[in-house]
Design a protein around this motif. Structure first.
Motif, mmCIF file in Angstrom:
data_model
loop_
_atom_site.group_PDB
_atom_site.id
_atom_site.type_symbol
_atom_site.label_atom_id
_atom_site.label_comp_id
_atom_site.label_asym_id
_atom_site.label_seq_id
_atom_site.Cartn_x
_atom_site.Cartn_y
_atom_site.Cartn_z
ATOM 1 N N ASP A 1 -10.616 -0.079 4.217
ATOM 2 C CA ASP A 1 -9.815 -0.891 3.299
ATOM 3 C C ASP A 1 -10.679 -1.624 2.280
ATOM 4 O O ASP A 1 -10.329 -1.706 1.095
ATOM 5 C CB ASP A 1 -8.975 -1.894 4.092
ATOM 6 C CG ASP A 1 -7.641 -1.309 4.523
ATOM 7 O OD1 ASP A 1 -7.355 -0.152 4.179
ATOM 8 O OD2 ASP A 1 -6.882 -2.013 5.218
ATOM 9 N N TYR B 1 -5.465 -4.044 -0.171
ATOM 10 C CA TYR B 1 -6.450 -3.432 0.728
ATOM 11 C C TYR B 1 -7.433 -4.471 1.254
ATOM 12 O O TYR B 1 -7.801 -4.455 2.436
ATOM 13 C CB TYR B 1 -7.205 -2.318 0.000
ATOM 14 C CG TYR B 1 -6.346 -1.122 -0.294
ATOM 15 C CD1 TYR B 1 -6.140 -0.133 0.665
ATOM 16 C CD2 TYR B 1 -5.739 -0.965 -1.534
ATOM 17 C CE1 TYR B 1 -5.350 0.975 0.399
ATOM 18 C CE2 TYR B 1 -4.939 0.138 -1.807
ATOM 19 C CZ TYR B 1 -4.753 1.102 -0.843
ATOM 20 O OH TYR B 1 -3.960 2.192 -1.106
ATOM 21 N N ILE C 1 0.830 -1.201 0.000
ATOM 22 C CA ILE C 1 0.000 0.000 0.000
ATOM 23 C C ILE C 1 0.865 1.251 0.000
ATOM 24 O O ILE C 1 0.564 2.240 -0.690
ATOM 25 C CB ILE C 1 -0.971 -0.036 1.195
ATOM 26 C CG1 ILE C 1 -2.041 -1.124 0.952
ATOM 27 C CG2 ILE C 1 -1.636 1.315 1.418
ATOM 28 C CD1 ILE C 1 -2.875 -1.464 2.160
#
Length: 263
Positions: free
Chosen positions: A172, A153, A143
């Motif tokens: 997320d 995510y 990320i």
């Protein structure tokens, strides 16, 4: 009963047993596509990229031994081909060779410390091995590299969910959806976290969207049924649980839910 009915689907989602986002997207695994890739290799037998792409296609088709052979050949031609190391790591993970997979993922990130897919793959491997903190760190690395791969995510969201940090999990899962909005998994994940926070309406909308995207996923129907059950509508809950059990007779949350609403 409420706590029990909520916990079971959450546990299923945390393990990732029900759904995953696409792991190998390099090529489709159709016979026609593999044939065309074989023709490319025949024209360019010393091109490691051709073997890597066909290996990914074999992986997509579930032909893991042939995939491994192609990744091996790609790495014989170019030992620094970090994508092939990561792809071979994924196939080894799927075959249950965790030590071999870990070695391959480690080699991939040694060759390219900015390769997000390797961190995501290794993170999933660590999660399989119960090494939650190491998994979390790898998803974080991907990320921080500004990955556009929804899996980073989604999988970090599962870990947040497992820890009961549902607001972070929802963020997320929402990021995963923004990157890949055609998969039911992040909708189911986000819906379960909404449900844990008592937001049944948003949860219901997510479960319905998951069904709309793919109506053959047992988890989606079971999650929808859970909302109906919480509303006291056992008739609709029973119907959705039955649909889930028809799709996957071994799916425990649906079987247990069906017993509850049928008693």
């Amino acid at each position: 009963m409420l706590a029990v009915s909520l916990f079971v689907p959450l546990a299923a989602c945390q393990t990732g047993a029900g759904q995953q986002l696409t792991a190998i997207d390099t090529a489709e695994g159709s016979t026609e596509n593999i044939s065309s890739l074989t023709a490319v290799i025949q024209r360019s037998p010393s091109d490691p990229a051709a073997y890597n792409v066909r290996g990914s296609a074999y992986g997509k088709a579930g032909r893991y031994d042939l995939a491994l052979a192609d990744f091996d050949r790609a790495l014989q031609i170019n030992p620094n081909y970090y994508q092939a190391w990561a792809n071979r790591g994924l196939i080894k993970r799927l075959k249950g060779d965790r030590n071999g997979a870990l070695a391959d993922y480690n080699r991939a990130v040694q060759l390219n410390s900015s390769y997000d897919a390797a961190y995501i793959g290794r993170g999933n491997l660590y999660r399989d091995m119960g090494q939650t903190q190491a998994a979390f760190q790898d998803f974080e690395r991907a990320i921080r590299l500004d990955t556009t791969d929804a899996r980073a995510y989604y999988n970090r969201g599962l870990l947040y969910q497992q820890q009961g940090q549902h607001n972070y999990a929802i963020e997320d899962f929402s990021s995963a959806i923004s990157l890949q909005n055609d998969a039911p998994a992040p909708y189911n994940g986000r819906g379960l976290s909404y449900l844990a926070l008592g937001d049944d309406e948003n949860a219901f909308a997510d479960f319905n969207q998951a069904i709309k995207l793919d109506n053959e996923v047992a988890e989606s129907w079971s999650n929808q049924a859970l909302v109906y059950e919480r509303r006291g509508d056992n008739v609709k809950a029973r119907s959705s649980y039955q649909q889930a059990t028809q799709l996957d007779p071994s799916y425990t949350p649906a079987k247990e839910g069906l017993r509850r609403v049928s008693s």
